[in-house]
Enzyme design. Structure first.
Site, mmCIF file in Angstrom:
data_model
loop_
_atom_site.group_PDB
_atom_site.id
_atom_site.type_symbol
_atom_site.label_atom_id
_atom_site.label_comp_id
_atom_site.label_asym_id
_atom_site.label_seq_id
_atom_site.Cartn_x
_atom_site.Cartn_y
_atom_site.Cartn_z
ATOM 1 C CG HIS A 123 81.446 -2.427 37.593
ATOM 2 N ND1 HIS A 123 81.733 -2.594 36.259
ATOM 3 C CD2 HIS A 123 80.333 -3.175 37.849
ATOM 4 C CE1 HIS A 123 80.828 -3.398 35.716
ATOM 5 N NE2 HIS A 123 79.980 -3.770 36.657
ATOM 6 C CG HIS A 133 82.402 -12.159 34.591
ATOM 7 N ND1 HIS A 133 82.782 -13.212 33.770
ATOM 8 C CD2 HIS A 133 81.233 -12.526 35.156
ATOM 9 C CE1 HIS A 133 81.861 -14.150 33.823
ATOM 10 N NE2 HIS A 133 80.918 -13.777 34.661
ATOM 11 C CG ASN A 135 80.164 -17.501 35.848
ATOM 12 O OD1 ASN A 135 79.846 -18.683 35.699
ATOM 13 N ND2 ASN A 135 80.332 -16.679 34.815
ATOM 14 C CB THR A 136 83.011 -21.671 38.848
ATOM 15 O OG1 THR A 136 83.035 -21.368 40.250
ATOM 16 C CG2 THR A 136 84.299 -21.198 38.213
ATOM 17 N NE ARG A 137 77.053 -21.739 34.137
ATOM 18 C CZ ARG A 137 77.926 -21.012 33.481
ATOM 19 N NH1 ARG A 137 78.681 -20.148 34.144
ATOM 20 N NH2 ARG A 137 78.060 -21.120 32.173
#
Length: 297
Positions: A123, A133, A135-137
């Site tokens: 932000h 934003h 993300n990786t998983r």
């Protein structure tokens, strides 16, 4: 599927940590280099790093990670870059949800799981600089493994050139994995990052995937890595282009209202937030994605 995937788990966890280290260094460099424009007179921001831990119901170790948060910087009002590796057994509700969503038999008999990933939300101070934003998983159970994640741009003041750049960089990183991948993951992001009760998207999209398991672990991991590699070249030029722009009260008001949309989405719909809270992960780390200030009118 009975393989423990020990080597693959270690490789994935190491990659998420390395990606985190590179992003943290790049963001601190942005803070140092911001010498003109709004907030340039403030001290350069630095990440505060906290180890997070998770315990099983019996008190035994169930993993953890690093929560890295920068607040009140020159460029970043609040940004978190978290990595975690957690494991244990899924509770009854999570077992049922996973079995229903993925059609996995045997979850009740062997509810073990392992998950590792990186999650980032930024932000920004200046309303002209878009929030973002990523993300990786990787997720493993004795019954299946899969990858997921992506990144999406969330400007409160939209610039067509910024949107085009963000998407073009992602496409360039995905095209080596097949020209069908970018349009498919773009469409998936448009569907996933949609706020039904507002009847609108939360931003200008990006890429997203879940349940990625073609049976070729190395190929799926390589795609996941390139989603991560695309992030900095897609995002940093936008920050550098917009961070010196002047703004007033109207733009700040627009930013705070837009942040309300972001908070609504993450608390009501985001699958990662729900999973983190349901499996007992550190709530401060799970809720790191929430903006420091938001407004509803």
């Amino acid at each position: 599927m009975t393989e423990e995937f020990a080597a693959e788990k270690a490789q994935a966890a190491d990659w998420f940590r390395d990606l985190r280290d590179g992003i943290v260094a790049a963001f601190e460099a942005l803070e140092e280099s911001h010498a003109r424009g709004p907030f340039a007179d403030l001290p350069a921001g630095r990440f505060e790093v906290t180890e997070t831990t998770r315990a099983s119901d019996d008190g035994s170790d169930a993993g953890g990670g690093l929560m890295s948060v920068m607040r009140e910087g020159r460029v970043f009002e609040k940004v978190g870059v978290n990595v975690s590796t957690v494991y244990g057994e899924l509770g009854a509700a999570a077992q049922s949800a996973m079995a229903a969503r993925k059609g996995l038999p045997g979850m009740t008999e062997d509810p073990r799981f392992w998950a590792s990933g990186i999650s980032l939300v930024a932000h920004m101070r200046n309303p002209h600089v878009p929030a973002v934003h990523m993300n990786t998983r990787m997720f493993w159970t004795p019954h299946a493994w899969w990858f997921g994640g992506g990144s999406d741009l969330n400007p409160c003041i939209e610039y067509d050139a910024d949107t085009a750049h963000f998407h073009a960089v992602q496409k360039a990183h995905l095209d080596p994995h097949g020209e069908a991948e970018y349009p498919r993951l773009k469409d998936w992001a448009d569907e996933y990052f949609y706020i039904p009760h507002r009847k609108r998207a939360r931003g200008v999209g990006g890429i997203f995937m879940d349940d990625r398991c073609t049976g070729d672990w190395a190929a799926d991991f390589a795609l996941t890595q390139d989603i991560g590699r695309a992030f900095l070249p897609a995002y940093l030029p936008l920050v550098e282009k917009r961070r010196e722009m002047d703004f007033g009260a109207a733009e700040k008001e627009q930013q705070l209202i837009h942040r309300g949309l972001y908070a609504e989405y993450n608390l009501v719909y985001d699958r990662g937030t729900k999973f983190g809270l349901a499996t007992g992960h550190d709530p401060d780390a799970v809720l790191m994605s929430l903006p420091p200030l938001a407004k509803w009118v």
